[in-house]
Design a protein around this motif. Structure first.
Motif, mmCIF file in Angstrom:
data_model
loop_
_atom_site.group_PDB
_atom_site.id
_atom_site.type_symbol
_atom_site.label_atom_id
_atom_site.label_comp_id
_atom_site.label_asym_id
_atom_site.label_seq_id
_atom_site.Cartn_x
_atom_site.Cartn_y
_atom_site.Cartn_z
ATOM 1 N N GLN A 21 0.832 -1.201 0.000
ATOM 2 C CA GLN A 21 0.000 0.000 0.000
ATOM 3 C C GLN A 21 0.869 1.255 0.000
ATOM 4 O O GLN A 21 2.021 1.230 0.454
ATOM 5 C CB GLN A 21 -0.904 0.005 1.230
ATOM 6 C CG GLN A 21 -2.043 -1.012 1.159
ATOM 7 C CD GLN A 21 -3.032 -0.826 2.296
ATOM 8 O OE1 GLN A 21 -2.670 -0.377 3.381
ATOM 9 N NE2 GLN A 21 -4.285 -1.183 2.047
ATOM 10 N N ALA A 22 0.303 2.317 -0.496
ATOM 11 C CA ALA A 22 1.012 3.598 -0.486
ATOM 12 C C ALA A 22 1.444 3.935 0.937
ATOM 13 O O ALA A 22 0.682 3.749 1.891
ATOM 14 C CB ALA A 22 0.126 4.695 -1.041
ATOM 15 N N GLY A 23 2.677 4.418 1.045
ATOM 16 C CA GLY A 23 3.245 4.717 2.359
ATOM 17 C C GLY A 23 4.037 3.568 2.951
ATOM 18 O O GLY A 23 4.750 3.758 3.950
ATOM 19 N N GLY A 24 3.923 2.407 2.354
ATOM 20 C CA GLY A 24 4.612 1.236 2.854
ATOM 21 C C GLY A 24 6.045 1.152 2.371
ATOM 22 O O GLY A 24 6.565 2.064 1.704
ATOM 23 N N SER A 25 6.686 0.031 2.706
ATOM 24 C CA SER A 25 8.104 -0.166 2.379
ATOM 25 C C SER A 25 8.327 -1.537 1.758
ATOM 26 O O SER A 25 7.583 -2.483 2.026
ATOM 27 C CB SER A 25 8.966 -0.051 3.652
ATOM 28 O OG SER A 25 8.867 1.226 4.226
ATOM 29 N N LEU A 26 9.360 -1.593 0.941
ATOM 30 C CA LEU A 26 9.836 -2.855 0.393
ATOM 31 C C LEU A 26 11.351 -2.793 0.311
ATOM 32 O O LEU A 26 11.921 -1.697 0.164
ATOM 33 C CB LEU A 26 9.289 -3.108 -1.020
ATOM 34 C CG LEU A 26 7.858 -3.617 -1.181
ATOM 35 C CD1 LEU A 26 7.485 -3.671 -2.647
ATOM 36 C CD2 LEU A 26 7.679 -4.969 -0.531
ATOM 37 N N ARG A 27 11.978 -3.950 0.383
ATOM 38 C CA ARG A 27 13.431 -4.030 0.223
ATOM 39 C C ARG A 27 13.740 -5.003 -0.913
ATOM 40 O O ARG A 27 13.427 -6.183 -0.818
ATOM 41 C CB ARG A 27 14.102 -4.497 1.499
ATOM 42 C CG ARG A 27 15.629 -4.452 1.443
ATOM 43 C CD ARG A 27 16.225 -5.005 2.703
ATOM 44 N NE ARG A 27 17.652 -4.761 2.816
ATOM 45 C CZ ARG A 27 18.542 -5.696 3.132
ATOM 46 N NH1 ARG A 27 18.136 -6.934 3.334
ATOM 47 N NH2 ARG A 27 19.816 -5.392 3.229
ATOM 48 N N LEU A 28 14.331 -4.465 -1.957
ATOM 49 C CA LEU A 28 14.731 -5.303 -3.078
ATOM 50 C C LEU A 28 16.162 -5.775 -2.893
ATOM 51 O O LEU A 28 17.000 -5.039 -2.367
ATOM 52 C CB LEU A 28 14.621 -4.523 -4.393
ATOM 53 C CG LEU A 28 13.263 -3.909 -4.717
ATOM 54 C CD1 LEU A 28 13.315 -3.246 -6.088
ATOM 55 C CD2 LEU A 28 12.160 -4.928 -4.658
ATOM 56 N N SER A 29 16.419 -6.980 -3.340
ATOM 57 C CA SER A 29 17.762 -7.540 -3.299
ATOM 58 C C SER A 29 18.168 -7.991 -4.696
ATOM 59 O O SER A 29 17.319 -8.391 -5.502
ATOM 60 C CB SER A 29 17.826 -8.744 -2.355
ATOM 61 O OG SER A 29 17.494 -8.382 -1.039
ATOM 62 N N CYS A 30 19.446 -7.935 -4.959
ATOM 63 C CA CYS A 30 19.981 -8.408 -6.238
ATOM 64 C C CYS A 30 21.263 -9.177 -5.936
ATOM 65 O O CYS A 30 22.214 -8.609 -5.395
ATOM 66 C CB CYS A 30 20.258 -7.235 -7.163
ATOM 67 S SG CYS A 30 21.098 -7.685 -8.709
ATOM 68 N N ALA A 31 21.261 -10.437 -6.286
ATOM 69 C CA ALA A 31 22.432 -11.286 -6.079
ATOM 70 C C ALA A 31 23.187 -11.454 -7.393
ATOM 71 O O ALA A 31 22.592 -11.797 -8.417
ATOM 72 C CB ALA A 31 22.002 -12.651 -5.547
ATOM 73 N N ALA A 32 24.479 -11.186 -7.355
ATOM 74 C CA ALA A 32 25.309 -11.272 -8.549
ATOM 75 C C ALA A 32 26.224 -12.481 -8.485
ATOM 76 O O ALA A 32 26.738 -12.831 -7.421
ATOM 77 C CB ALA A 32 26.145 -10.009 -8.703
ATOM 78 N N SER A 33 26.419 -13.097 -9.611
ATOM 79 C CA SER A 33 27.386 -14.186 -9.715
ATOM 80 C C SER A 33 28.144 -14.030 -11.020
ATOM 81 O O SER A 33 27.629 -13.485 -12.000
ATOM 82 C CB SER A 33 26.682 -15.549 -9.679
ATOM 83 O OG SER A 33 25.788 -15.682 -10.765
ATOM 84 N N GLY A 34 29.388 -14.466 -11.017
ATOM 85 C CA GLY A 34 30.191 -14.409 -12.231
ATOM 86 C C GLY A 34 31.176 -13.267 -12.262
ATOM 87 O O GLY A 34 32.264 -13.384 -12.804
ATOM 88 N N ARG A 35 30.782 -12.127 -11.695
ATOM 89 C CA ARG A 35 31.696 -10.972 -11.651
ATOM 90 C C ARG A 35 32.085 -10.764 -10.203
ATOM 91 O O ARG A 35 31.672 -9.820 -9.546
ATOM 92 C CB ARG A 35 31.020 -9.732 -12.218
ATOM 93 C CG ARG A 35 31.867 -8.473 -12.172
ATOM 94 C CD ARG A 35 31.152 -7.342 -12.926
ATOM 95 N NE ARG A 35 31.484 -7.309 -14.324
ATOM 96 C CZ ARG A 35 30.801 -6.656 -15.251
ATOM 97 N NH1 ARG A 35 29.708 -6.022 -14.923
ATOM 98 N NH2 ARG A 35 31.191 -6.649 -16.506
ATOM 99 N N THR A 36 32.831 -11.681 -9.668
ATOM 100 C CA THR A 36 33.082 -11.642 -8.237
ATOM 101 C C THR A 36 34.482 -11.171 -7.870
ATOM 102 O O THR A 36 34.753 -10.915 -6.709
ATOM 103 C CB THR A 36 32.872 -13.040 -7.636
ATOM 104 O OG1 THR A 36 33.721 -13.965 -8.316
ATOM 105 C CG2 THR A 36 31.431 -13.472 -7.780
ATOM 106 N N PHE A 37 35.376 -11.018 -8.831
ATOM 107 C CA PHE A 37 36.739 -10.638 -8.502
ATOM 108 C C PHE A 37 37.144 -9.326 -9.151
ATOM 109 O O PHE A 37 38.282 -8.913 -9.070
ATOM 110 C CB PHE A 37 37.718 -11.747 -8.914
ATOM 111 C CG PHE A 37 37.461 -13.032 -8.204
ATOM 112 C CD1 PHE A 37 36.864 -14.092 -8.858
ATOM 113 C CD2 PHE A 37 37.788 -13.177 -6.873
ATOM 114 C CE1 PHE A 37 36.616 -15.278 -8.204
ATOM 115 C CE2 PHE A 37 37.544 -14.366 -6.207
ATOM 116 C CZ PHE A 37 36.955 -15.412 -6.879
#
Length: 125
Positions: A13-29
């Motif tokens: 609902q409007a006024g609420g919160s969400l937390r997005l996550s993004c996991a990366a693999s392959g470009r780790t170094f």
């Protein structure tokens, strides 16, 4: 091969919160910048936020400043987008992207070479 997988989208609902996550693999170094973009049907893709490899540089679109916070955990190869005070106009598919420029933290989509599939965020009024 770099893979980016987003999670955390949903309906709020409007006024609420969400937390997005993004996991990366392959470009780790190799240091890399990470960004979040969003897109709605019929509109151009919009840059939302970006963060450099060290986290010392960040970018936010004017429309999300003071409401969204981007962060990253390089040990976990993950980037996050904390979204507070959500508005119906924030409704979009949110995608994370990776840039080989380690100190960039910018909003130019052309500087990003790998993209996730996206996660839907829907904010009801």
């Amino acid at each position: 091969q770099v893979q980016l997988v987003e999670s955390g989208g949903g309906l709020v609902q409007a006024g609420g919160s969400l937390r997005l996550s993004c996991a990366a693999s392959g470009r780790t170094f190799v240091p890399y910048t990470m960004g979040w973009f969003r897109q709605t049907p019929g509109k151009e893709r919009e840059s939302v936020a970006a963060i450099s490899w060290t986290g010392r540089k960040t970018y936010y679109a004017d429309s999300v400043k003071d409401r969204f916070t981007i962060s990253r955990d390089n040990v976990k190869n993950s980037v996050y987008l904390q979204m507070n005070s959500l508005k119906p106009e924030d409704t979009a598919v949110y995608s994370c992207a990776s840039s080989p420029l380690s100190n960039y933290a910018g909003n130019n989509a052309n500087e990003y070479d790998y993209w996730g599939q996206g996660t839907q965020v829907t904010v009801s009024s």
